[in-house]
Design an enzyme around this catalytic site. Structure first.
Site, PDB file in Angstrom:
ATOM      1  N   GLY A  16       6.748   5.297   2.723  1.00 46.52           N
ATOM      2  CA  GLY A  16       7.868   3.608   2.639  1.00 46.52           C
ATOM      3  C   GLY A  16       8.133   3.482   3.333  1.00 46.52           C
ATOM      4  O   GLY A  16       9.508   2.283   3.357  1.00 46.52           O
ATOM      5  N   ILE A  46      11.240   9.745  10.653  1.00 46.02           N
ATOM      6  CA  ILE A  46       9.268   8.920  11.011  1.00 46.02           C
ATOM      7  C   ILE A  46       9.705   7.349  11.053  1.00 46.02           C
ATOM      8  O   ILE A  46       9.726   7.287  12.444  1.00 46.02           O
ATOM      9  CB  ILE A  46       8.443   9.774  10.668  1.00 46.02           C
ATOM     10  CG1 ILE A  46       7.960  10.556  10.919  1.00 46.02           C
ATOM     11  CG2 ILE A  46       7.185   8.659  10.620  1.00 46.02           C
ATOM     12  CD1 ILE A  46       6.820  11.673   9.735  1.00 46.02           C
ATOM     13  N   VAL A  51       7.819  -3.932  12.310  1.00 47.20           N
ATOM     14  CA  VAL A  51       7.013  -4.611  12.812  1.00 47.20           C
ATOM     15  C   VAL A  51       6.411  -5.908  11.179  1.00 47.20           C
ATOM     16  O   VAL A  51       6.182  -4.486  10.213  1.00 47.20           O
ATOM     17  CB  VAL A  51       6.021  -4.978  13.532  1.00 47.20           C
ATOM     18  CG1 VAL A  51       6.620  -5.320  14.652  1.00 47.20           C
ATOM     19  CG2 VAL A  51       4.999  -3.826  13.551  1.00 47.20           C
ATOM     20  N   LYS A  82       6.590 -21.165   5.725  1.00 46.05           N
ATOM     21  CA  LYS A  82       5.483 -20.979   6.440  1.00 46.05           C
ATOM     22  C   LYS A  82       3.966 -22.122   6.247  1.00 46.05           C
ATOM     23  O   LYS A  82       3.791 -21.156   5.390  1.00 46.05           O
ATOM     24  CB  LYS A  82       4.419 -19.444   6.861  1.00 46.05           C
ATOM     25  CG  LYS A  82       3.713 -19.377   7.453  1.00 46.05           C
ATOM     26  CD  LYS A  82       3.321 -18.052   8.049  1.00 46.05           C
ATOM     27  CE  LYS A  82       2.491 -17.978   8.797  1.00 46.05           C
ATOM     28  NZ  LYS A  82       1.053 -16.963   9.104  1.00 46.05           N
ATOM     29  N   LEU A 337      -1.766   0.664   7.063  1.00 46.37           N
ATOM     30  CA  LEU A 337      -2.231   1.010   8.465  1.00 46.37           C
ATOM     31  C   LEU A 337      -2.494   2.433   7.758  1.00 46.37           C
ATOM     32  O   LEU A 337      -3.265   3.119   8.889  1.00 46.37           O
ATOM     33  CB  LEU A 337      -0.660   0.825   9.428  1.00 46.37           C
ATOM     34  CG  LEU A 337       0.040   0.082   9.274  1.00 46.37           C
ATOM     35  CD1 LEU A 337       1.781  -0.217  10.380  1.00 46.37           C
ATOM     36  CD2 LEU A 337      -0.658  -0.710  10.231  1.00 46.37           C
ATOM     37  N   THR A 348      -2.869 -10.851   7.993  1.00 49.17           N
ATOM     38  CA  THR A 348      -3.422 -10.340   6.871  1.00 49.17           C
ATOM     39  C   THR A 348      -2.926  -9.336   6.370  1.00 49.17           C
ATOM     40  O   THR A 348      -3.939  -8.482   5.601  1.00 49.17           O
ATOM     41  CB  THR A 348      -5.595 -10.401   7.537  1.00 49.17           C
ATOM     42  OG1 THR A 348      -5.167  -9.939   9.114  1.00 49.17           O
ATOM     43  CG2 THR A 348      -5.697 -11.714   7.638  1.00 49.17           C
ATOM     44  N   ILE A 350      -0.546  -7.332   5.510  1.00 51.19           N
ATOM     45  CA  ILE A 350       0.335  -7.124   4.040  1.00 51.19           C
ATOM     46  C   ILE A 350      -0.986  -8.411   3.083  1.00 51.19           C
ATOM     47  O   ILE A 350      -0.738  -7.420   2.021  1.00 51.19           O
ATOM     48  CB  ILE A 350       1.174  -8.464   4.238  1.00 51.19           C
ATOM     49  CG1 ILE A 350       2.433  -7.596   4.919  1.00 51.19           C
ATOM     50  CG2 ILE A 350       2.692  -8.500   3.005  1.00 51.19           C
ATOM     51  CD1 ILE A 350       3.926  -8.070   5.730  1.00 51.19           C
ATOM     52  N   TYR A 435     -18.726 -17.288   2.861  1.00 52.26           N
ATOM     53  CA  TYR A 435     -18.472 -16.212   2.117  1.00 52.26           C
ATOM     54  C   TYR A 435     -17.324 -15.798   0.840  1.00 52.26           C
ATOM     55  O   TYR A 435     -16.854 -16.244   0.179  1.00 52.26           O
ATOM     56  CB  TYR A 435     -17.819 -15.228   3.581  1.00 52.26           C
ATOM     57  CG  TYR A 435     -17.667 -15.177   5.026  1.00 52.26           C
ATOM     58  CD1 TYR A 435     -18.810 -14.243   4.714  1.00 52.26           C
ATOM     59  CD2 TYR A 435     -16.610 -14.651   5.293  1.00 52.26           C
ATOM     60  CE1 TYR A 435     -19.192 -14.008   6.151  1.00 52.26           C
ATOM     61  CE2 TYR A 435     -17.638 -14.261   6.756  1.00 52.26           C
ATOM     62  CZ  TYR A 435     -18.364 -14.190   7.522  1.00 52.26           C
ATOM     63  OH  TYR A 435     -19.367 -13.637   8.563  1.00 52.26           O
TER      64      TYR A 435
HETATM   65  P1  FAD Z   1       4.595   2.260   8.010  1.00 49.29           P
HETATM   66  O1  FAD Z   1       5.404   1.024   7.899  1.00 49.29           O
HETATM   67  O2  FAD Z   1       4.286   3.083   9.798  1.00 49.29           O
HETATM   68  O3  FAD Z   1       5.240   2.622   6.964  1.00 49.29           O
HETATM   69  C1  FAD Z   1       4.796   4.963   7.228  1.00 49.29           C
HETATM   70  C2  FAD Z   1       5.296   5.219   5.891  1.00 49.29           C
HETATM   71  O4  FAD Z   1       4.805   6.216   6.129  1.00 49.29           O
HETATM   72  C3  FAD Z   1       7.173   5.665   6.391  1.00 49.29           C
HETATM   73  O5  FAD Z   1       8.210   5.727   5.677  1.00 49.29           O
HETATM   74  C4  FAD Z   1       6.889   6.744   6.867  1.00 49.29           C
HETATM   75  O6  FAD Z   1       8.083   7.503   7.143  1.00 49.29           O
HETATM   76  C5  FAD Z   1       6.402   7.621   6.466  1.00 49.29           C
HETATM   77  N1  FAD Z   1       5.567   8.934   6.853  1.00 49.29           N
HETATM   78  C6  FAD Z   1       4.238   8.820   7.586  1.00 49.29           C
HETATM   79  N2  FAD Z   1       4.334  10.335   7.918  1.00 49.29           N
HETATM   80  C7  FAD Z   1       5.000  10.761   6.867  1.00 49.29           C
HETATM   81  C8  FAD Z   1       5.430  12.255   6.506  1.00 49.29           C
HETATM   82  N3  FAD Z   1       4.407  13.182   7.459  1.00 49.29           N
HETATM   83  N4  FAD Z   1       6.374  13.023   5.328  1.00 49.29           N
HETATM   84  C9  FAD Z   1       6.741  12.070   4.749  1.00 49.29           C
HETATM   85  N5  FAD Z   1       6.508  10.423   5.126  1.00 49.29           N
HETATM   86  C10 FAD Z   1       6.085  10.410   6.263  1.00 49.29           C
HETATM   87  N6  FAD Z   1       1.452  -7.657   9.550  1.00 49.29           N
HETATM   88  C11 FAD Z   1       1.459  -8.722   8.619  1.00 49.29           C
HETATM   89  O7  FAD Z   1       1.009  -8.779   7.302  1.00 49.29           O
HETATM   90  N7  FAD Z   1       1.951  -9.480   9.714  1.00 49.29           N
HETATM   91  C12 FAD Z   1       2.026  -9.687  10.368  1.00 49.29           C
HETATM   92  O8  FAD Z   1       2.897 -10.290  11.223  1.00 49.29           O
HETATM   93  C13 FAD Z   1       2.391  -8.368  11.322  1.00 49.29           C
HETATM   94  N8  FAD Z   1       2.396  -8.122  12.430  1.00 49.29           N
HETATM   95  C14 FAD Z   1       2.576  -6.993  12.820  1.00 49.29           C
HETATM   96  C15 FAD Z   1       2.342  -6.809  14.465  1.00 49.29           C
HETATM   97  C16 FAD Z   1       1.708  -5.074  14.944  1.00 49.29           C
HETATM   98  C17 FAD Z   1       2.645  -5.444  16.124  1.00 49.29           C
HETATM   99  C18 FAD Z   1       1.152  -4.284  14.218  1.00 49.29           C
HETATM  100  C19 FAD Z   1       1.289  -2.755  15.019  1.00 49.29           C
HETATM  101  C20 FAD Z   1       1.174  -4.514  12.874  1.00 49.29           C
HETATM  102  C21 FAD Z   1       1.565  -5.423  12.278  1.00 49.29           C
HETATM  103  N9  FAD Z   1       1.275  -6.140  10.825  1.00 49.29           N
HETATM  104  C22 FAD Z   1       1.357  -7.102  10.684  1.00 49.29           C
HETATM  105  C23 FAD Z   1       0.873  -5.068  10.240  1.00 49.29           C
HETATM  106  C24 FAD Z   1       1.932  -4.597   9.117  1.00 49.29           C
HETATM  107  O9  FAD Z   1       3.356  -4.064   9.840  1.00 49.29           O
HETATM  108  C25 FAD Z   1       1.844  -3.223   7.957  1.00 49.29           C
HETATM  109  O10 FAD Z   1       1.389  -3.421   7.711  1.00 49.29           O
HETATM  110  C26 FAD Z   1       3.368  -2.738   7.021  1.00 49.29           C
HETATM  111  O11 FAD Z   1       3.954  -2.566   8.320  1.00 49.29           O
HETATM  112  C27 FAD Z   1       2.742  -1.379   6.473  1.00 49.29           C
HETATM  113  O12 FAD Z   1       3.202  -1.205   7.148  1.00 49.29           O
HETATM  114  P2  FAD Z   1       2.759   0.626   6.614  1.00 49.29           P
HETATM  115  O13 FAD Z   1       3.505   1.109   5.294  1.00 49.29           O
HETATM  116  O14 FAD Z   1       1.126   0.817   6.367  1.00 49.29           O
HETATM  117  O15 FAD Z   1       2.752   1.628   7.569  1.00 49.29           O
END
Ligand code: FAD
Length: 504
Positions: A16, A46, A51, A82, A337, A348, A350, A435
């Site tokens: 989430g 977790i 970010v 932006k 991720l 990029t 999001i 591209y």
């Molecule tokens: P997460 O936010 O890690 O969410 C994972 C989810 O899975 C959480 O809800 C967690 O609780 C759940 N989960 C994990 N394991 C389990 C389990 N075993 N059981 C139940 N639930 C579980 N993107 C941009 O577009 N612009 C930016 O400026 C940007 N800056 C960034 C800077 C940094 C340093 C980093 C590392 C990333 C950045 N990103 C940016 C990328 C961006 O943060 C992610 O693409 C975005 O937040 C999506 O993350 P996510 O939902 O894939 O993962």
């Protein structure tokens, strides 16, 4: 009689964060009216990465498809506008350029503008390419207005994105998705069961003992890749040798001065720092390479450059740049991720989530699980990741910096053949290779090439139709028009206020 494949009826989204809730919101809206149950499981223990606050203009189309009201969205996510990203100290220390969401100048007799710019440069008449970009001038002046819809108008030559609070955006989309029938379960997944015949995931088990069955699993579990990697062992293409940064330290601070309509990226000794201004605070971070700098020094570098008072303790994040070998494997599609990570230099991630959701909808599986859907999905996503990868590598590689071991490595490293070819063509005669399927258009490549001192040796000879004086006159008018148009825009902060949000 036409036979239609039987639709799948149960989707489980694992995670989430931004990816999970964007997926839930989009599926609940786009599959509305179909007999499908969408469930999302997330673990508060977790948590999310916390970010991911700077975006590219495509996010507006995502929000619009969902029918989200912009003013409401901005108020609730404390968003700012932006117009681009400022890059400081990248080509050389002291350099600064903006990669704008918009074009430079205008085509003359079918020839792209930058060729005329090179011609004038060679004639000894030099004005920075920035002076032909309305969004760059507006950004530097701290101004913002919506682009014009009339394509004849100079004010139609740019676009815009948002900088927002990532947690609030996920919460906003959660409310949206739950209102459309998405079921949320709070719990930590500790196990996954597979069908022994084909390896498809059948169910996940929570720490409470509850088992959740589904047909399609969307893995949005973040870096851990709960299903795509831990269960299916899909494998990962590691691109660290091209993009060597592997850690980031992030911290928030208070706002000082006016809220500017752009993100800033400043090259440091062994990486770079970001500054993302929101309405109520500023997001900051330092992306760095742990082979060249310690966490302690990287954190100090970040804290030293905070403009306001710190609001959070510095948080260190580790990552491996690259992508999952298959983002769709069996009945698991990884989004966010869990699918791969390209560092946030061009905001990029999001956008890649948004693209993945669109492609999942395009190739949405049915119960016959035609393998062609996954094959095409993976091909398209691979292309997108590789395009972004090359664009990011360009920033590191096209530098004259030789003041640290990190920059020496980046300047001298081998780059993918696809980038070598692009660079060669631009250096020789200013050709920007188009591209297919890549998100960055010509103006983006031109901004980084010229901003980092990759200047073509020759220009398109079709530019010679106009004599130098005529051309100089035409270009002077273009520059003047850009300045005048920018100065008619309101201050960014005032503009945010007028659309109902609360700046400061
Ligand atoms: P997460 O936010 O890690 O969410 C994972 C989810 O899975 C959480 O809800 C967690 O609780 C759940 N989960 C994990 N394991 C389990 C389990 N075993 N059981 C139940 N639930 C579980 N993107 C941009 O577009 N612009 C930016 O400026 C940007 N800056 C960034 C800077 C940094 C340093 C980093 C590392 C990333 C950045 N990103 C940016 C990328 C961006 O943060 C992610 O693409 C975005 O937040 C999506 O993350 P996510 O939902 O894939 O993962």
């Amino acid at each position: 009689m036409i036979k239609t494949a039987e639709p799948i009826k149960e989707v489980l989204i694992v995670g989430g964060g931004t990816a999970g809730w964007m997926t839930a919101a989009a599926l609940s809206q786009m599959l509305r009216g179909q007999p499908i149950q969408i469930t999302l499981v997330e673990s508060e223990e977790i948590g999310t990465i916390g970010v991911g606050e700077a975006t590219v203009p495509h996010i507006r189309f995502f929000n619009r498809t969902l029918g989200i009201d912009e003013a409401d969205f901005m108020r609730r996510t404390k968003a700012t506008f932006k117009l681009g990203i400022e890059f400081c100290d990248w080509g050389r220390r002291g350099d600064s350029y903006i990669h704008p969401f918009g074009v430079f100048g205008e085509e003359i007799d079918g020839v792209p503008f930058h060729h005329y710019w090179v011609r004038m440069l060679q004639a000894g008449i030099h004005f920075p390419i920035d002076s032909y970009s309305l969004p760059i001038i507006a950004a530097r002046e701290g101004r913002f207005a919506y682009p014009a819809t009339d394509p004849e108008k100079l004010k139609s030559t740019f676009s815009y994105a948002y900088q927002f609070d990532a947690g609030s955006y996920a919460a906003y989309l959660r409310a949206y998705a739950e209102a459309r029938g998405v079921k949320r379960i709070q719990g930590k997944i500790i196990d996954a069961t597979q069908n022994p015949e084909n390896g498809f995931v059948k169910a996940v088990t929570l720490d409470s003992g509850e088992k959740i069955m589904a047909e399609l699993f969307v893995d949005c579990s973040g870096f851990r890749g709960m299903l795509i990697e831990q269960t299916l062992k899909t494998g990962y293409d590691d691109w660290t040798h091209w993009l060597p940064c592997d850690r980031a330290v992030a911290a928030q601070c208070t706002t000082v001065g006016a809220i500017v309509p752009y993100t800033r990226s400043t090259a440091k000794d062994s990486g770079w720092t970001w500054r993302i201004p929101l309405q109520h605070r500023v997001g900051n971070g330092h992306v760095y390479c742990s082979s060249y700098v310690t966490d302690e020094v990287a954190t100090t570098t970040l804290l030293e450059q905070l403009e306001g008072a710190p609001l959070t303790d510095p948080k260190i994040l580790r990552f491996t740049t690259g992508k999952r070998r298959k983002q769709w494997s069996k009945n698991v599609v990884a989004i966010g991720l869990s699918a791969g990570f390209l560092e946030p230099l061009e905001s990029t991630s999001i956008h890649l989530i948004q693209l993945a959701i669109g492609r999942l909808l395009d190739f949405f599986p049915s119960r016959d699980w035609n393998p062609m859907n996954a094959i095409e999905y993976n091909r398209l996503m691979d292309v997108e990741y590789e395009r972004v990868r090359d664009f990011l590598i360009l920033h590191y590689h096209a530098t004259e910096r030789s003041d640290t071991a990190f920059w020496n490595y980046c300047r001298n490293m081998d780059v993918p053949d696809s980038l070598t070819q692009r660079l060669g063509l631009f250096r020789e005669r200013g050709n920007v290779v188009n591209y297919r399927d890549g998100m960055f258009l010509d103006a983006s490549w031109i901004a980084v090439y010229l901003g980092q001192r990759v200047v073509p040796e020759h220009y398109d000879p079709r530019c010679n139709k106009l004599d130098t004086e005529q051309l100089a006159h035409k270009l002077a008018i273009l520059r003047e028009n850009c300045v005048n148009a920018a100065l008619t825009m309101p201050a960014h902060q005032d503009f945010i206020r007028t659309i109902g949000a609360h700046a400061n």
